[in-house]
Design a protein around this motif. Structure first.
Motif, short mmCIF file in Angstrom:
data_model
loop_
_atom_site.label_atom_id
_atom_site.label_comp_id
_atom_site.label_asym_id
_atom_site.label_seq_id
_atom_site.Cartn_x
_atom_site.Cartn_y
_atom_site.Cartn_z
N SER A 103 -5.27 5.77 -9.99
CA SER A 103 -6.21 6.35 -9.36
C SER A 103 -7.00 5.20 -8.75
N ASN A 104 -8.12 5.52 -7.98
CA ASN A 104 -9.20 4.77 -7.42
C ASN A 104 -10.43 5.55 -7.25
N ASN A 105 -11.49 4.84 -7.18
CA ASN A 105 -12.97 5.81 -6.84
C ASN A 105 -13.11 5.92 -5.44
N GLU A 106 -12.19 5.71 -4.46
CA GLU A 106 -12.65 6.05 -2.98
C GLU A 106 -11.60 7.05 -2.66
N SER A 107 -10.22 6.69 -2.70
CA SER A 107 -9.24 7.53 -1.98
C SER A 107 -8.05 7.84 -2.62
N ASP A 108 -6.91 8.35 -2.10
CA ASP A 108 -5.64 8.60 -2.69
C ASP A 108 -4.82 7.39 -2.43
N TRP A 109 -5.17 6.33 -1.63
CA TRP A 109 -4.44 5.13 -1.42
C TRP A 109 -4.36 4.03 -2.60
N ALA A 110 -3.28 3.55 -2.83
CA ALA A 110 -3.15 2.53 -3.76
C ALA A 110 -2.66 1.20 -2.95
N ALA A 157 0.84 -1.18 0.18
CA ALA A 157 -0.02 -0.04 -0.05
C ALA A 157 0.89 1.35 0.13
N SER A 158 0.50 2.36 -0.56
CA SER A 158 0.90 3.61 -0.56
C SER A 158 0.14 4.71 -0.68
N ILE A 159 0.31 5.80 -0.28
CA ILE A 159 -0.48 7.14 -0.42
C ILE A 159 0.16 8.11 -1.62
N ASN A 160 -0.91 8.72 -2.03
CA ASN A 160 -0.75 9.91 -3.09
C ASN A 160 -0.35 9.24 -4.55
N MET A 161 -1.44 8.93 -4.87
CA MET A 161 -1.30 8.08 -6.31
C MET A 161 -0.89 9.32 -7.32
N GLY A 196 -16.10 -2.46 -3.80
CA GLY A 196 -16.42 -1.79 -4.96
C GLY A 196 -15.31 -0.69 -5.41
N ARG A 197 -14.14 -1.12 -4.70
CA ARG A 197 -13.02 0.09 -5.13
C ARG A 197 -12.53 -0.22 -6.54
N LEU A 198 -12.55 0.43 -7.35
CA LEU A 198 -11.96 0.10 -8.65
C LEU A 198 -10.85 0.98 -9.10
N TYR A 199 -10.08 0.65 -9.46
CA TYR A 199 -8.58 1.10 -9.78
C TYR A 199 -8.32 1.39 -11.34
N GLN A 200 -7.63 2.37 -11.69
CA GLN A 200 -6.87 2.75 -12.70
C GLN A 200 -5.50 2.29 -12.66
N TYR A 201 -5.10 1.51 -13.67
CA TYR A 201 -3.72 1.08 -13.71
C TYR A 201 -3.03 0.90 -14.75
N SER A 202 -1.72 0.61 -14.85
CA SER A 202 -0.88 0.38 -16.00
C SER A 202 0.02 -0.49 -15.35
N SER A 227 -2.27 -0.14 -20.48
CA SER A 227 -2.37 1.31 -20.37
C SER A 227 -3.72 1.84 -19.73
N ASN A 228 -3.33 2.39 -18.61
CA ASN A 228 -4.64 3.05 -18.01
C ASN A 228 -5.88 2.15 -18.16
N ALA A 229 -5.67 1.00 -17.70
CA ALA A 229 -7.07 -0.13 -17.47
C ALA A 229 -7.68 0.15 -16.31
N THR A 230 -8.86 -0.60 -16.13
CA THR A 230 -9.87 -0.43 -15.07
C THR A 230 -9.81 -1.89 -14.31
#
Length: 141
Positions: A83-90, A4-8, A35-41, A56-59
Motif C-alpha cells: 500500500s501507500n499513503n496516496e493512491s492504489d498505484w504501486a 507501475a501497477s494498480i490495485n495493490m 512524500g509518497r510512502l510505501y508499505q512493502y515486503s 515484512s511490511n516495511a515502510t
C-alpha cells in the motif's frame, strides 16, 4: 527498472539467472519526492514455488533510496508493494540488487593413496579401532 501497477498489493519479480548471495537491495519508489510512502515486503526463492519473506511490511524512506541489507541466497526476488499513503498505484523507479555468485567448491582430485594402520588395541576383545588415512598426509619419522 521502472514499473507501475494498480490495485495493490502488486509485485515485481527479478530472476538473477542463478543462485546469488544477496546482501543489499536499494529501492527507489515512485513519487518519493512528493512524500509518497510505501508499505512493502521482499520475498526470495530458489525455485519460484517456495517463497520466504525476508523483509515484512516495511515502510519506505522519505529519501530517494530505501536501503535493505540482507544476507541470503536466492535466484528470484519479489518486491511486493502492499500500500501507500496516496493512491492504489504501486510504482518503482528503480531497484538494484547487490551480491555475489554462490559457488560450491568440490575436490575433484581422486584419492588413490590410502594406508591402513595397525588396529588398536591388539589383541582385541570384543572391539578394536583401525585408523585409515592418506599415505601422502602421514608424517613419516
Amino acid at each position: 527498472s521502472r514499473w507501475a501497477s494498480i490495485n495493490m498489493p502488486q509485485w515485481i519479480q527479478y530472476d538473477l539467472g542463478s543462485s546469488k548471495l544477496i546482501n543489499f537491495i536499494p529501492i527507489s519508489f515512485y513519487r518519493w519526492d512528493y512524500g509518497r510512502l510505501y508499505q512493502y515486503s521482499i520475498q526470495i526463492s530458489d525455485d519460484e514455488s517456495q517463497w520466504m519473506e525476508v523483509i515484512s511490511n516495511a515502510t519506505s524512506s522519505n529519501q530517494e533510496w530505501t536501503f535493505n541489507e540482507l544476507s541470503v541466497n536466492a535466484q528470484y526476488i519479489r518486491i511486493i508493494c502492499l500500500s501507500n499513503n496516496e493512491s492504489d498505484w504501486a510504482g518503482l523507479w528503480e531497484a538494484r540488487i547487490f551480491g555475489e555468485d554462490v559457488t560450491t567448491v568440490q575436490n575433484t582430485t581422486p584419492v588413490t593413496d590410502f594406508e591402513l594402520f595397525q588396529n588398536y588395541p591388539n589383541p582385541f576383545n570384543p572391539s578394536t579401532s583401525i585408523q585409515i588415512g592418506r599415505a601422502s598426509c602421514r608424517e613419516r619419522v
